[in-house]
Design an enzyme around this catalytic site. Structure first.
Site, PDB file in Angstrom:
ATOM      1  CE  LYS A  59      -9.145  -5.974   4.701  1.00 49.06           C
ATOM      2  NZ  LYS A  59      -9.327  -6.669   3.415  1.00 49.06           N
ATOM      3  CB  SER A  96      -0.964   0.002   1.189  1.00 48.23           C
ATOM      4  OG  SER A  96      -1.949  -0.992   1.034  1.00 48.23           O
ATOM      5  N   GLY A 147     -12.649 -21.259  -1.398  1.00 50.90           N
ATOM      6  CA  GLY A 147     -12.368 -20.724  -0.075  1.00 50.90           C
ATOM      7  C   GLY A 147     -13.586 -20.099   0.563  1.00 50.90           C
ATOM      8  CE1 TYR A 174       1.408  -8.169  -2.563  1.00 51.53           C
ATOM      9  CE2 TYR A 174      -0.934  -8.332  -2.073  1.00 51.53           C
ATOM     10  CZ  TYR A 174       0.348  -7.973  -1.697  1.00 51.53           C
ATOM     11  OH  TYR A 174       0.568  -7.426  -0.457  1.00 51.53           O
TER      12      TYR A 174
END
Length: 275
Positions: free
Chosen positions: A68, A19, A128, A217
């Site tokens: 989160k 980020s 998942g 990623y």
């Protein structure tokens, strides 16, 4: 002179986060030389004190696991998108001091798929059943017109995914992970599992598959993504998701739109290549 503004990503672990690379690239491209973006290792128990200690220079926060859901009680407002999956990955501090939580993962997923030509599908499969899987279901609620089959490892996880389906208005059907190769018949497969989990499935990819959205990623490409592309299928990767959700965060935090997608992706690719 404009006031220097701050933003950061919080989570634990956080050292791996891309980020800062993405947001700083956006600031450079937007000419926001007085903006800074950092990363902080913050556990769930330390989050309230961290947020309460932020001053007026703070524009926003990006949140990753395990924060989160923990951040929600600390906010003044949560968008409908974030509330739909009980997960906030973006906090914006407004001019009047309010804390607004949003979830850019869901529209980021949709934007990443749209970029690869996936606008609508008649059915889909999800590999998942974790937090990313619920975001995938929320995205599918907007682009999938038929059933979604979730491949999971336990009856409890199957029940969770069916519950999310009911909440999000998605016709979710569940199947055991041992049958996961059956997912590849779907026009869209979203793999939401940790690194290594789908490696054994690579040999089962058929010729001319549909689209694979693999949210990883790093490491990239995964064996599944490599096999998928070698058999002629389209692949959306985790960096695509990361960049698209970060674009939305930059726009919300800075008020500058559009955020520089290409520059942010290039910075992310460079950073991954150097690891």
């Amino acid at each position: 002179m404009a006031e220097a503004r701050r933003a950061a990503v919080l989570g634990s672990p956080i050292a791996h986060s891309l980020s800062p690379v993405l947001h700083r690239a956006a600031y450079r491209e937007l000419g926001l030389g007085d903006w800074s973006y950092d990363r902080f290792e913050v556990e769930e128990a330390a989050l309230p004190a961290f947020v309460d200690g932020l001053g007026a220079s703070w524009a926003g926060l990006s949140l990753t696991m395990p924060l989160k859901r923990a951040v929600i009680p600390l906010l003044d407002e949560v968008t409908a998108t974030a509330a739909s999956v009980e997960a906030v990955n973006t906090v914006v501090f407004t001019a009047d001091g309010r804390r607004v939580g949003d979830n850019t993962d869901i529209p980021g997923m949709i934007a990443a798929m749209r970029e690869r030509g996936v606008e609508k599908v008649e059915s889909a499969a999800v590999l998942g059943a974790g937090a990313t899987a619920s975001s995938a279901l929320a995205a599918l609620s907007l682009i999938c017109t038929g059933p979604v089959t979730a491949y999971v490892r336990s009856a409890a996880r199957a029940q969770e995914m069916r519950g999310w389906g009911e909440r999000l208005g998605v016709d979710v059907r569940t199947a055991d992970w041992a049958e996961a190769a059956g997912a590849f018949d779907a026009p869209l497969v979203i793999a939401t599992t940790p690194a290594g989990t789908t490696d054994a499935l690579a040999a089962a990819v058929p010729d001319a598959p549909g689209t694979l959205f693999d949210v990883l990623y790093e490491p990239w490409p995964t064996p599944l993504a490599t096999a998928w592309q070698s058999r002629g299928g389209a692949v959306v990767g985790g960096l695509d998701l990361l960049v698209h959700q970060a674009v939305l965060q930059v726009e919300q935090m800075t008020g500058s739109s559009p955020a520089p997608l290409a520059a942010m992706r290039e910075a992310g690719e460079r950073a991954l290549a150097s690891r």
